[in-house]
Design an enzyme around this catalytic site. Structure first.
Site, PDB file in Angstrom:
ATOM      1  N   TYR A 158       0.878  -1.163   0.000  1.00 13.53           N
ATOM      2  CA  TYR A 158       0.000   0.000   0.000  1.00 13.53           C
ATOM      3  C   TYR A 158       0.910   1.205   0.000  1.00 13.53           C
ATOM      4  O   TYR A 158       1.824   1.300   0.826  1.00 13.53           O
ATOM      5  CB  TYR A 158      -0.871   0.014   1.261  1.00 13.53           C
ATOM      6  CG  TYR A 158      -2.127  -0.828   1.179  1.00 13.53           C
ATOM      7  CD1 TYR A 158      -2.962  -0.765   0.072  1.00 13.53           C
ATOM      8  CD2 TYR A 158      -2.489  -1.657   2.238  1.00 13.53           C
ATOM      9  CE1 TYR A 158      -4.121  -1.523   0.015  1.00 13.53           C
ATOM     10  CE2 TYR A 158      -3.653  -2.421   2.187  1.00 13.53           C
ATOM     11  CZ  TYR A 158      -4.466  -2.346   1.066  1.00 13.53           C
ATOM     12  OH  TYR A 158      -5.606  -3.083   1.010  1.00 13.53           O
ATOM     13  N   ASP A 186      -6.385  -0.957  -6.297  1.00 11.07           N
ATOM     14  CA  ASP A 186      -7.855  -0.886  -6.265  1.00 11.07           C
ATOM     15  C   ASP A 186      -8.374  -0.324  -4.947  1.00 11.07           C
ATOM     16  O   ASP A 186      -9.548  -0.458  -4.619  1.00 11.07           O
ATOM     17  CB  ASP A 186      -8.474  -2.273  -6.530  1.00 11.07           C
ATOM     18  CG  ASP A 186      -8.059  -3.319  -5.498  1.00 11.07           C
ATOM     19  OD1 ASP A 186      -7.432  -2.957  -4.472  1.00 11.07           O
ATOM     20  OD2 ASP A 186      -8.353  -4.507  -5.718  1.00 11.07           O
ATOM     21  N   HIS A 278     -10.284  -7.375  -5.065  1.00  9.33           N
ATOM     22  CA  HIS A 278      -9.976  -7.290  -3.636  1.00  9.33           C
ATOM     23  C   HIS A 278     -10.952  -8.159  -2.818  1.00  9.33           C
ATOM     24  O   HIS A 278     -11.361  -7.791  -1.716  1.00  9.33           O
ATOM     25  CB  HIS A 278     -10.069  -5.822  -3.199  1.00  9.33           C
ATOM     26  CG  HIS A 278      -9.135  -5.403  -2.103  1.00  9.33           C
ATOM     27  ND1 HIS A 278      -8.098  -4.534  -2.303  1.00  9.33           N
ATOM     28  CD2 HIS A 278      -9.093  -5.710  -0.798  1.00  9.33           C
ATOM     29  CE1 HIS A 278      -7.461  -4.313  -1.159  1.00  9.33           C
ATOM     30  NE2 HIS A 278      -8.054  -5.023  -0.218  1.00  9.33           N
TER      31      HIS A 278
HETATM   32  C1  FNR Z   1      -7.800  -8.827   1.726  1.00 10.68           C
HETATM   33  N1  FNR Z   1      -7.206  -8.378   0.532  1.00 10.68           N
HETATM   34  C2  FNR Z   1      -6.155  -7.478   0.596  1.00 10.68           C
HETATM   35  N2  FNR Z   1      -5.537  -7.069  -0.544  1.00 10.68           N
HETATM   36  C3  FNR Z   1      -4.505  -6.195  -0.494  1.00 10.68           C
HETATM   37  O1  FNR Z   1      -3.965  -5.860  -1.542  1.00 10.68           O
HETATM   38  N3  FNR Z   1      -4.072  -5.711   0.710  1.00 10.68           N
HETATM   39  C4  FNR Z   1      -4.638  -6.075   1.888  1.00 10.68           C
HETATM   40  O2  FNR Z   1      -4.235  -5.625   2.953  1.00 10.68           O
HETATM   41  C5  FNR Z   1      -5.731  -6.987   1.844  1.00 10.68           C
HETATM   42  N4  FNR Z   1      -6.335  -7.380   2.998  1.00 10.68           N
HETATM   43  C6  FNR Z   1      -7.346  -8.320   2.960  1.00 10.68           C
HETATM   44  C7  FNR Z   1      -7.899  -8.766   4.149  1.00 10.68           C
HETATM   45  C8  FNR Z   1      -8.873  -9.760   4.122  1.00 10.68           C
HETATM   46  C9  FNR Z   1      -9.434 -10.257   5.414  1.00 10.68           C
HETATM   47  C10 FNR Z   1      -9.325 -10.276   2.889  1.00 10.68           C
HETATM   48  C11 FNR Z   1     -10.378 -11.352   2.829  1.00 10.68           C
HETATM   49  C12 FNR Z   1      -8.791  -9.817   1.709  1.00 10.68           C
HETATM   50  C13 FNR Z   1      -7.649  -8.902  -0.781  1.00 10.68           C
HETATM   51  C14 FNR Z   1      -6.940 -10.211  -1.123  1.00 10.68           C
HETATM   52  O3  FNR Z   1      -5.577 -10.008  -1.429  1.00 10.68           O
HETATM   53  C15 FNR Z   1      -7.587 -10.904  -2.338  1.00 10.68           C
HETATM   54  O4  FNR Z   1      -7.747  -9.995  -3.395  1.00 10.68           O
HETATM   55  C16 FNR Z   1      -8.917 -11.555  -1.996  1.00 10.68           C
HETATM   56  O5  FNR Z   1      -8.927 -12.007  -0.683  1.00 10.68           O
HETATM   57  C17 FNR Z   1      -9.198 -12.728  -2.901  1.00 10.68           C
HETATM   58  O6  FNR Z   1     -10.465 -13.248  -2.672  1.00 10.68           O
HETATM   59  P1  FNR Z   1     -10.761 -14.541  -1.758  1.00 10.68           P
HETATM   60  O7  FNR Z   1      -9.781 -15.623  -2.124  1.00 10.68           O
HETATM   61  O8  FNR Z   1     -10.650 -14.097  -0.349  1.00 10.68           O
HETATM   62  O9  FNR Z   1     -12.157 -14.869  -2.158  1.00 10.68           O
END
Ligand code: FNR
Length: 395
Positions: A158, A186, A278
């Site tokens: 980030y 995103d 995401h």
């Molecule tokens: C995320 N995701 C996410 N992505 C990212 O770029 N930085 C982050 O800090 C987070 N944190 C995060 C926390 C939690 C609890 C979840 C469920 C997701 C998004 C993650 O990388 C990814 O795009 C999705 O989780 C994919 O979908 P599924 O496999 O959870 O269905």
């Protein structure tokens, strides 16, 4: 249920919902607004009906809705001697025992005291790659120290409004041997995840926020918003040259959602994109990664003569992946690998380290069986002709 009764990645979610603390369940499971995209992510791998308004030029009387059925079915090949099948692959030049990586998910300790270390150790045991999140509960160095010396790790970034902080983090990651940087694009502002926002985030428990928390925290609106105020909404394409100047790591954009941006990334010499919304946690009504993949592959062929997969620009998908068949569909359509998020969180939150071992074992078993049934002995033998992803016009 006992771990031996868990048969699929879906089962972990059902258990987690019952056994996880409410706050952790709310943060992990929540998605933006009405959670339409979250549901869509999973549904998109299956058969579903989509309503599209008919163009008035062709239908002057009424705006009659048109139904499309997006379906992805397999076209297996038979009689190919599938005694030996091998689903290992190469992701950004690094071996992985399967075309799956552990995607970045923040706040790993909400679900289990060992947090992200559960994932790091499991990744080592199973020969897969973990993407470390900026907002991990464990500190970055703790995670890298827990990895084996030769273990391949990626880092999710980030971008801070204060670029000197970002520069320090990126160069430290590279110095510690991180093999690729995934810049999340995103999330210029965090989505409204109401389930999470109803839980007040009490950060007194220091285990919940990593040292990576980089700004002021407003604790009244859930975990996500409490920790993300440092993220720069001013990030733009013009910043990408700066990233190239501060690191030699491959750069991948995480959260691309249409072919235009994927092509822009390609033309600017980036190393890849993750087609992702995401996990449905940002823009509600964003499309699923697998649907965007179909569009990206078609447009790259049309505009640049590119036939995926190619090594110089890799396309990844995440969101809603729960079965090896989901992964195989993405591979057949041109993806290099897919990310899985929540299932691993649910697995370790419910059963600790053994839970993730089980989740990964289930995936390995599913790969073996499904590749045999498909007639593919290697990942390279999973070709576009093995899926039928045509849009069927039904009305
Ligand atoms: C995320 N995701 C996410 N992505 C990212 O770029 N930085 C982050 O800090 C987070 N944190 C995060 C926390 C939690 C609890 C979840 C469920 C997701 C998004 C993650 O990388 C990814 O795009 C999705 O989780 C994919 O979908 P599924 O496999 O959870 O269905």
């Amino acid at each position: 249920p006992r771990l031996s009764e868990i048969l699929s990645l879906h089962d972990f979610e059902a258990v987690a919902r019952r056994v996880m603390p409410e706050k952790a369940w709310a943060y992990y499971s929540s998605a933006a607004d009405d959670e339409i995209t979250h549901r869509e992510n999973h549904a998109a791998f299956h058969r579903y009906v989509r309503v599209v308004k008919l163009d008035v030029r062709y239908c002057s009387k009424l705006h009659r809705p048109q139904l499309f059925l997006l379906r992805i079915w397999f076209r297996p090949r038979v009689l190919r001697d599938v005694t030996k099948v091998d689903w290992s692959t190469t992701i950004l030049g690094h071996r992985s025992s399967m075309p799956v990586y552990i995607t970045a998910t923040a706040l790993g300790k909400l679900g289990h005291p060992d947090g992200e270390l559960n994932l790091t150790r499991a990744a080592a045991r199973h020969g897969i790659i973990q993407m470390i999140p900026t907002l991990a509960s464990c500190s970055f160095d703790e995670i890298v120290n827990a990895a084996r010396p030769d273990q391949v790790l990626f880092f999710q970034l980030y971008v801070n409004k204060d670029r000197s902080i970002t520069k320090r983090i990126v160069q430290h990651a590279e110095a510690r041997g991180i093999k690729a940087l995934f810049i999340t694009v995103d999330a210029p502002q965090l989505g409204r995840r109401e389930k999470d926002m109803r839980q007040r985030f009490e950060a007194e428990d220091p285990s919940e926020v990593s040292k990576a928390g980089q700004g002021n925290t407003d604790r009244s609106q859930g975990a996500a918003r409490a920790i993300s105020s440092f993220i720069d909404p001013g990030l733009s394409w013009a910043d990408l040259d700066w990233f190239r100047s501060i690191t030699k790591m491959p750069l991948v954009l995480k959260g691309v959602q249409c072919w235009e941006d994927a092509l822009e990334a390609y033309d600017r010499g980036l190393d890849g994109v993750v087609l992702s919304n995401h996990g449905g946690r940002q823009l509600d009504f964003a499309r699923s990664g697998i649907e965007v993949l179909v569009e990206v592959v078609a447009k790259f062929k049309e505009k640049r003569g590119v036939n995926f997969p190619i090594d110089t620009f890799q396309v990844f998908v995440d969101g809603g992946v729960r079965r090896a068949t989901d992964v195989i569909k993405a591979i057949a359509l041109g993806a290099t690998a897919v990310g899985i998020g929540r299932p691993f969180l649910y697995a370790y939150s419910s059963y600790g380290a053994e839970g993730i071992d089980k989740a990964l074992q289930i995936l390995h078993d599913e790969f073996e069986m499904n590749m045999r049934l498909l007639g593919s002995r290697t990942i390279r033998e999973i070709v576009p002709e093995m899926v039928d992803a045509s849009n069927i016009h039904i009305h």
